[in-house]
Design a protein around this motif. Structure first.
Motif, PDB file in Angstrom:
ATOM      1  N   SER A 100       2.644   9.155  17.886  1.00 26.48           N
ATOM      2  CA  SER A 100       3.587   8.207  17.287  1.00 26.48           C
ATOM      3  C   SER A 100       2.841   7.273  16.340  1.00 26.48           C
ATOM      4  CB  SER A 100       4.304   7.385  18.367  1.00 26.48           C
ATOM      5  OG  SER A 100       3.378   6.606  19.112  1.00 26.48           O
ATOM      6  N   GLY A 101       3.602   6.690  15.429  1.00 29.43           N
ATOM      7  CA  GLY A 101       3.025   5.717  14.506  1.00 29.43           C
ATOM      8  C   GLY A 101       3.753   5.683  13.180  1.00 29.43           C
ATOM      9  N   ARG A 102       3.336   4.761  12.327  1.00 26.72           N
ATOM     10  CA  ARG A 102       3.963   4.557  11.023  1.00 26.72           C
ATOM     11  C   ARG A 102       3.408   5.505   9.974  1.00 26.72           C
ATOM     12  NH1 ARG A 102       2.078  -0.112  12.699  1.00 26.72           N
ATOM     13  NH2 ARG A 102       3.534  -1.496  13.764  1.00 26.72           N
ATOM     14  N   VAL A 103       3.974   5.361   8.774  1.00 21.44           N
ATOM     15  CA  VAL A 103       3.553   6.139   7.607  1.00 21.44           C
ATOM     16  C   VAL A 103       2.691   5.264   6.715  1.00 21.44           C
ATOM     17  CG1 VAL A 103       4.386   7.254   5.499  1.00 21.44           C
ATOM     18  CG2 VAL A 103       5.606   7.585   7.664  1.00 21.44           C
ATOM     19  N   LYS A 104       1.655   5.877   6.128  1.00 21.68           N
ATOM     20  CA  LYS A 104       0.884   5.223   5.080  1.00 21.68           C
ATOM     21  C   LYS A 104       0.926   6.086   3.817  1.00 21.68           C
ATOM     22  CE  LYS A 104      -2.702   2.684   5.663  1.00 21.68           C
ATOM     23  NZ  LYS A 104      -2.126   1.315   5.629  1.00 21.68           N
ATOM     24  N   LEU A 105       1.009   5.432   2.675  1.00 15.52           N
ATOM     25  CA  LEU A 105       0.918   6.100   1.384  1.00 15.52           C
ATOM     26  C   LEU A 105      -0.161   5.405   0.586  1.00 15.52           C
ATOM     27  CD1 LEU A 105       4.718   6.370   0.455  1.00 15.52           C
ATOM     28  CD2 LEU A 105       3.316   8.059   1.652  1.00 15.52           C
ATOM     29  N   GLY A 106      -0.929   6.195  -0.183  1.00 17.63           N
ATOM     30  CA  GLY A 106      -2.009   5.577  -0.944  1.00 17.63           C
ATOM     31  C   GLY A 106      -2.344   6.338  -2.201  1.00 17.63           C
ATOM     32  N   SER A 107      -3.045   5.657  -3.104  1.00 14.38           N
ATOM     33  CA  SER A 107      -3.480   6.269  -4.360  1.00 14.38           C
ATOM     34  C   SER A 107      -4.773   5.615  -4.794  1.00 14.38           C
ATOM     35  CB  SER A 107      -2.413   6.073  -5.444  1.00 14.38           C
ATOM     36  OG  SER A 107      -2.401   4.730  -5.901  1.00 14.38           O
ATOM     37  N   SER A 118     -13.167   5.429 -12.257  1.00 14.45           N
ATOM     38  CA  SER A 118     -12.773   4.873 -10.969  1.00 14.45           C
ATOM     39  C   SER A 118     -13.544   5.534  -9.848  1.00 14.45           C
ATOM     40  CB  SER A 118     -11.275   5.087 -10.752  1.00 14.45           C
ATOM     41  OG  SER A 118     -10.917   4.718  -9.445  1.00 14.45           O
ATOM     42  N   PRO A 119     -14.252   4.766  -9.054  1.00 16.19           N
ATOM     43  CA  PRO A 119     -15.019   5.357  -7.958  1.00 16.19           C
ATOM     44  C   PRO A 119     -14.130   5.967  -6.876  1.00 16.19           C
ATOM     45  CG  PRO A 119     -15.023   2.968  -7.792  1.00 16.19           C
ATOM     46  CD  PRO A 119     -14.400   3.290  -9.110  1.00 16.19           C
ATOM     47  N   ASP A 120     -12.861   5.571  -6.831  1.00 15.86           N
ATOM     48  CA  ASP A 120     -11.970   6.086  -5.792  1.00 15.86           C
ATOM     49  C   ASP A 120     -11.218   7.329  -6.237  1.00 15.86           C
ATOM     50  OD1 ASP A 120     -11.736   2.763  -5.419  1.00 15.86           O
ATOM     51  OD2 ASP A 120     -12.138   3.928  -3.617  1.00 15.86           O
ATOM     52  N   GLY A 121     -11.277   7.662  -7.515  1.00 20.58           N
ATOM     53  CA  GLY A 121     -10.632   8.868  -7.997  1.00 20.58           C
ATOM     54  C   GLY A 121      -9.130   8.722  -8.145  1.00 20.58           C
ATOM     55  N   ASN A 122      -8.557   9.698  -8.768  1.00 19.85           N
ATOM     56  CA  ASN A 122      -7.116   9.723  -9.018  1.00 19.85           C
ATOM     57  C   ASN A 122      -6.494  10.701  -8.022  1.00 19.85           C
ATOM     58  OD1 ASN A 122      -4.590   9.527 -10.101  1.00 19.85           O
ATOM     59  ND2 ASN A 122      -5.143  10.211 -12.154  1.00 19.85           N
ATOM     60  N   TYR A 123      -5.859  10.189  -6.999  1.00 24.81           N
ATOM     61  CA  TYR A 123      -5.308  11.014  -5.928  1.00 24.81           C
ATOM     62  C   TYR A 123      -4.031  10.373  -5.405  1.00 24.81           C
ATOM     63  CZ  TYR A 123      -7.124   7.401  -2.859  1.00 24.81           C
ATOM     64  OH  TYR A 123      -7.355   6.195  -2.260  1.00 24.81           O
ATOM     65  N   PHE A 124      -3.304  11.134  -4.596  1.00 21.35           N
ATOM     66  CA  PHE A 124      -2.178  10.603  -3.840  1.00 21.35           C
ATOM     67  C   PHE A 124      -2.340  11.055  -2.399  1.00 21.35           C
ATOM     68  CE2 PHE A 124       2.057  11.207  -1.956  1.00 21.35           C
ATOM     69  CZ  PHE A 124       2.478   9.876  -1.972  1.00 21.35           C
ATOM     70  N   GLY A 125      -2.099  10.145  -1.456  1.00 20.67           N
ATOM     71  CA  GLY A 125      -2.309  10.481  -0.047  1.00 20.67           C
ATOM     72  C   GLY A 125      -1.172  10.038   0.845  1.00 20.67           C
ATOM     73  N   ILE A 126      -0.980  10.791   1.928  1.00 15.81           N
ATOM     74  CA  ILE A 126       0.001  10.458   2.961  1.00 15.81           C
ATOM     75  C   ILE A 126      -0.734  10.379   4.296  1.00 15.81           C
ATOM     76  CG2 ILE A 126       2.080  11.198   4.198  1.00 15.81           C
ATOM     77  CD1 ILE A 126       2.889  12.762   1.699  1.00 15.81           C
ATOM     78  N   GLY A 127      -0.480   9.310   5.035  1.00 21.80           N
ATOM     79  CA  GLY A 127      -1.057   9.145   6.367  1.00 21.80           C
ATOM     80  C   GLY A 127       0.025   9.130   7.429  1.00 21.80           C
ATOM     81  N   LEU A 128      -0.248   9.753   8.572  1.00 19.78           N
ATOM     82  CA  LEU A 128       0.704   9.839   9.678  1.00 19.78           C
ATOM     83  C   LEU A 128       0.189   9.092  10.900  1.00 19.78           C
ATOM     84  CD1 LEU A 128       1.427  13.694   9.542  1.00 19.78           C
ATOM     85  CD2 LEU A 128       2.535  11.876   8.213  1.00 19.78           C
ATOM     86  N   TYR A 129       1.107   8.540  11.656  1.00 18.90           N
ATOM     87  CA  TYR A 129       0.858   7.946  12.972  1.00 18.90           C
ATOM     88  C   TYR A 129      -0.108   6.753  12.913  1.00 18.90           C
ATOM     89  CZ  TYR A 129       3.249  11.854  15.353  1.00 18.90           C
ATOM     90  OH  TYR A 129       4.174  12.759  15.820  1.00 18.90           O
ATOM     91  N   GLN A 130       0.048   5.901  11.907  1.00 13.92           N
ATOM     92  CA  GLN A 130      -0.791   4.702  11.828  1.00 13.92           C
ATOM     93  C   GLN A 130      -0.345   3.683  12.869  1.00 13.92           C
ATOM     94  OE1 GLN A 130       0.504   1.533  10.458  1.00 13.92           O
ATOM     95  NE2 GLN A 130      -1.392   0.511  11.041  1.00 13.92           N
ATOM     96  N   LEU A 131      -1.290   3.178  13.641  1.00 11.07           N
ATOM     97  CA  LEU A 131      -1.020   2.128  14.619  1.00 11.07           C
ATOM     98  C   LEU A 131      -1.962   0.945  14.465  1.00 11.07           C
ATOM     99  CD1 LEU A 131      -0.305   4.276  17.802  1.00 11.07           C
ATOM    100  CD2 LEU A 131       1.330   2.822  16.608  1.00 11.07           C
ATOM    101  N   THR A 132      -3.188   1.193  14.069  1.00  8.73           N
ATOM    102  CA  THR A 132      -4.125   0.102  13.784  1.00  8.73           C
ATOM    103  C   THR A 132      -4.624   0.241  12.353  1.00  8.73           C
ATOM    104  OG1 THR A 132      -6.034   1.344  14.613  1.00  8.73           O
ATOM    105  CG2 THR A 132      -4.861  -0.045  16.184  1.00  8.73           C
ATOM    106  N   ASP A 133      -4.968  -0.900  11.745  1.00 12.59           N
ATOM    107  CA  ASP A 133      -5.327  -0.883  10.330  1.00 12.59           C
ATOM    108  C   ASP A 133      -6.187  -2.093   9.992  1.00 12.59           C
ATOM    109  OD1 ASP A 133      -5.410   0.011   7.753  1.00 12.59           O
ATOM    110  OD2 ASP A 133      -3.363  -0.536   7.235  1.00 12.59           O
ATOM    111  N   LYS A 179      -9.063  -2.505   8.597  1.00 13.36           N
ATOM    112  CA  LYS A 179      -9.737  -2.579   7.307  1.00 13.36           C
ATOM    113  C   LYS A 179      -8.799  -2.383   6.121  1.00 13.36           C
ATOM    114  CE  LYS A 179     -14.278  -1.161   9.041  1.00 13.36           C
ATOM    115  NZ  LYS A 179     -15.398  -0.194   8.910  1.00 13.36           N
ATOM    116  N   GLY A 180      -7.541  -2.076   6.379  1.00 10.09           N
ATOM    117  CA  GLY A 180      -6.600  -1.921   5.285  1.00 10.09           C
ATOM    118  C   GLY A 180      -6.838  -0.683   4.451  1.00 10.09           C
ATOM    119  N   ARG A 181      -7.059   0.462   5.102  1.00 10.56           N
ATOM    120  CA  ARG A 181      -7.350   1.713   4.405  1.00 10.56           C
ATOM    121  C   ARG A 181      -6.266   2.746   4.660  1.00 10.56           C
ATOM    122  NH1 ARG A 181     -12.141   4.317   6.658  1.00 10.56           N
ATOM    123  NH2 ARG A 181     -12.278   5.460   4.691  1.00 10.56           N
ATOM    124  N   LEU A 182      -6.091   3.660   3.705  1.00 11.79           N
ATOM    125  CA  LEU A 182      -5.226   4.807   3.934  1.00 11.79           C
ATOM    126  C   LEU A 182      -5.713   5.581   5.155  1.00 11.79           C
ATOM    127  CD1 LEU A 182      -3.005   6.853   3.076  1.00 11.79           C
ATOM    128  CD2 LEU A 182      -4.732   7.903   1.575  1.00 11.79           C
TER     129      LEU A 182
END
Length: 843
Positions: free
Chosen positions: A695-702, A605-620, A622-625
């Motif tokens: 301020s902003g939302r939460v993002k989770l990704g893998s 997998s070119p993206d690797g095996n990871y887990f991520g948390i994002g803070l304060y999302q307001l714009t998105d 491209k649809g990325r973590l």
């Protein structure tokens, strides 16, 4: 001098033989790319709000929406988010409970059983990717092998059958081709049509004959018009395709193929994807342009598109993408809708009453639908448009723009006129060969307020009385920046036609579980969600991959379902699996997630095996973590990254990390300090000094692995600090301006409601507002340096403040620590040019 246009309403010229090619079909609702997702949560958490939304669109004797078009998901981001695939392997039964689209159709049909439906695909699920790889080539019609046809057909067929078995409805139209293709697959369309007509292999009690009569629509191109030429040149294709559609273009091709298809071949032509009004009318009326409820991408613009697309290319149905934005704002193409529904925890939603009523100037005064419904017809000879533009109709707006709809009995008719210019226009109407029609016309007009003291909707759907037709003639005058309907129907006392402001009955409360926590979820509802929602989790929207609730070892978990092998053949490009969660007003919080890595799946997998948390999302867009400004990533080998504004700023490592066990991963912010922990041990920490966010939302990704999340908690990190409870757009009436300000609307989708206000320095260049609470934030990206003076309750607290440059939708000024009372705030621009996008209020 008022300009006059002559219109002749001649009953002998009404074409009633063209059947569905000439019926006024009203408007459609496109459910795709994540746009309806949160409606499923409204349905479960606040069913009364859900039903109100459906009633606005589908209810009453004059339904606005007559068609729902669903795009088959493929678990990849198709611009604004991910629509789940109904099938993820050739052998998996189709699951129409995933996502919201198919349930939406079922619920809307309970309100309007005559609602039509359409199915289209935007990409290909991963199991079809090897066979359909050549669909993205310049010649897919020849390069996609015939052996690929049957597996794709089964995806469509099994989805249609599953929708019928689950909900009891059968689709009316199917487009076999790819959404917005530049190279239509003519061989495939013919093959698909023949396969539908000849298919006999169905479950017991399935309506086989009705299925075999499913109508084919093609090719849903974007701007291009060559499919119309192909239809006229290919008799076999013409025989099989009942309807044709294309997007974002009011004009016909050079040889007028679509006009010929409708007028001579009696094929339906659809505006099969178009915008809803951008920027709600309540904000537009405050714009410096003075266009009132009109202007580029306004409701009047959309009305002009409907008229011109019929006049120029015979489009008889206009489909909104979307009609309801039930995703979190900030994604690609956000803020273009009739109804905003992104607060499912409270049931709050917002309606563009201006846009809604402009469109009802068509549907309230004509019976929309198909020939079998005795729908009204277009009187082609009494339709005209001189407005300039092919998509945005924003030039020559003073030109005539009118549309005449007539009952097939010829006993009633309505004329809709649009004037998006600063001068009045007059129409001289001649009526003949309509002996049974009334000899007077009721006049209904919508325009903006005539003074700042009037509410934005004071002049919506105003009944101006009736005009008498004398000696077959009547003169009608339409005001500037207005839409007017003159109708033989007597509806002055019809409460379903009279204007009523539509608004949610629920307040816009922040998502907050209790004093200590904004949100928490342990997926204890897993079994019910699995069986009734297809595993769709609460309050989340996927931006890549597919996160679904399931039962594992007797407990509910959230599992990412898509591996690299199952990755879709994207429409354009989709990033690694990630989701968005929560309220964009959340401030000072820590996200705590109990998760487990997938250590069984072996893949390159070119993206690797990871887990991520994002803070304060307001714009998105491209649809990325990494659309979140602050991101913490933990990889399967224990290595860690802290990412700020898409740049790695800190690296770390978890000692003796065991990837085979569950871990508690935490990432939080208080003020401008970030802290990341693994299993309650601090791994990385930093202080943000350059344009911090608040301020902003939460993002989770893998990565493309079957990552497991068993618990999510969003905990407040500052229990004595304020909570943002309200955000006001810069053009909200609660915000007042003095001095040299420019107010713009119809801007980009990374700006709240696509509006901005910019003030140039001066002693009276001020913005003021009142609020009750302990602090406030001013939002908006600054293109140039400016200086501000902040005054609260008559006292200058900050005489010289330089706003942060920030990014779109981010805070440029914050002020906390006020007494918890009502305050009057005055902001003076003392130097440079200051841009305001919104005001956030804290309590």
């Amino acid at each position: 001098m008022v300009k006059t246009t002559e219109i002749t309403i001649d009953g002998q010229l009404l074409d009633t033989a063209a059947q569905d090619a000439n019926t006024f079909k009203g408007f459609g609702y496109l459910s795709c790319n994540n746009s309806s997702r949160l409606l499923l949560d409204y349905k479960w958490e606040h069913p009364e709000s859900y039903q109100q939304i459906l009633q606005i669109l589908f209810g009453g004797p004059h339904p606005l929406i007559t068609m729902i078009k669903v795009e088959l998901g493929d678990d990849a981001n198709t611009s604004s988010g991910t629509e789940p695939a109904t099938k993820r392997s050739a052998t998996e039964p189709a699951n129409v409970l995933r996502g919201a689209g198919y349930q939406l159709i079922a619920d809307a049909k309970k309100i309007n059983p005559k609602l039509k439906t359409c199915l289209l695909r935007w990409g290909e699920p991963g199991y079809l990717r090897p066979l359909w790889q050549a669909v993205k080539s310049a010649d897919p019609d020849q390069k996609v092998p015939v052996t690929a046809y049957e597996p794709m057909y089964q995806l469509y067929k099994q989805t249609v059958v599953a929708a019928y078995q689950q909900f009891g409805y059968l689709f009316d139209y199917i487009d076999p081709d790819r959404n917005e293709t530049k190279h239509p697959m003519y061989r495939w369309i013919k093959w698909f049509s023949d396969r539908v007509q000849g298919d006999q292999d169905f479950p017991q009690d399935f309506p086989v004959t009705r299925y075999q009569r499913l109508k084919i629509i093609a090719a849903d191109q974007n701007y291009e018009t060559d499919f119309g030429d192909a239809m006229l040149a290919d008799a076999d294709l013409l025989e099989r395709v009942a309807a044709v559609g294309y997007h974002y273009n009011t004009d016909d091709g050079p040889q007028h193929p679509y006009t010929q298809l409708a007028d001579h071949k009696h094929r339906e032509v659809w505006y099969s994807e178009g915008i809803a009004p951008m920027t709600f009318g309540q904000y537009r009326v405050r714009a410096t342009s003075g266009d009132g409820i009109g202007g580029k991408q306004s409701g009047l613009d959309v009305a002009n598109r409907l008229i011109k697309s019929y006049v120029n290319s015979r489009r008889s149905l206009y489909i909104f993408q979307p009609a309801v934005s039930a995703y979190y704002p900030g994604v690609n193409y956000s803020h273009k809708e009739l109804i905003t529904a992104n607060h499912p925890w409270s049931g709050y939603y917002e309606v563009d009453n201006v846009g809604l009523q402009i469109l009802r100037h068509f549907t309230d005064f004509a019976h929309a639908g198909w020939a079998s419904d005795q729908a009204w017809r277009y009187l082609t000879s009494a339709c005209g448009s001189g407005v300039g533009g092919t998509e945005n109709l924003d030039t020559h707006t003073e030109a005539p723009s009118y549309l005449t709809l007539m009952a097939p009995s010829k006993k009633d008719y309505s004329i809709i006129m649009v004037n998006d210019s600063s001068v009045s226009r007059q129409y001289q109407v001649t009526v003949k060969h309509l002996p049974g029609a009334p000899q007077s016309l009721g006049v209904w007009q919508s325009s903006g307020p005539t003074s700042p003291a009037e509410a934005y909707d004071t002049n919506l759907k105003a009944c101006l009385g009736r005009l008498t037709i004398q000696d077959g003639q009547v003169t009608i005058t339409i005001a500037p920046h207005a839409i007017l309907t003159a109708t033989t129907l007597d509806l002055a006392t019809d409460s379903t036609v009279q204007y009523t402001r539509q608004m949610a009955t629920q307040p816009n409360e922040v998502l907050m579980a209790n004093h200590e926590n904004f949100y928490q979820d342990d997926f204890a509802y897993a079994q019910r969600y699995q069986t009734e929602r297809g595993g769709t989790p609460r309050y989340t929207t996927d931006q890549g991959g597919a996160f679904e609730v399931q039962v594992q070892a007797g407990h509910g978990v959230l599992r990412q379902k898509i591996s690299e092998q199952e990755r879709a053949l994207d429409w354009e490009q989709s990033y690694a699996p990630n989701l968005t969660l929560g309220d964009d007003r959340w401030h000072d919080y820590m996200v705590v997630v109990t998760m487990a890595f997938d250590t069984q799946l072996q893949q390159n997998s070119p993206d690797g095996n990871y887990f991520g948390i994002g803070l304060y999302q307001l714009t998105d867009v491209k649809g990325r973590l990494e659309s979140a400004p602050y991101v913490f990533k933990l990889s399967v080998d224990g290595s860690c990254r802290l990412i700020i504004e898409d740049q790695v700023v800190e690296l770390g490592n978890v000692p003796e990390f065991d990837a085979t066990t569950a871990h508690v991963v935490s990432f939080g912010v208080i003020g401008n300090q970030l802290t990341a922990q693994v299993d309650h041990q601090v791994i990385l920490t930093t202080v943000v000094t350059d344009n911090p966010h608040y301020s902003g939302r939460v993002k989770l990704g893998s990565g493309y692995y079957h990552t497991i999340i068993s618990q999510i908690s969003v905990r407040r990190t500052n229990l004595v600090g304020g909570v943002q409870y309200q955000r006001l757009d810069d053009l909200d009436t609660q915000i007042n301006y003095r001095g040299n300000w420019t107010h713009r609307c119809g801007l980009g989708n990374t700006i709240w409601n696509r509006t901005l206000s910019t003030g140039s320095a001066g002693t009276t260049t001020q913005v003021s507002f009142d609020f009750t609470g302990t602090g406030f934030a001013l939002y908006g990206r600054q293109e140039t340096l400016s200086h501000l003076s902040l005054e609260v309750d008559g006292q200058v607290l900050r005489p010289d403040v330089i706003p942060q440059t920030a990014t779109d939708k981010s805070e440029n000024i914050t002020l906390f620590g006020l007494t918890p009372t009502t305050h009057h705030v005055v902001v003076t621009v003392t130097a440079g040019h200051y841009t305001l996008d919104a005001v956030g209020c804290y309590r």
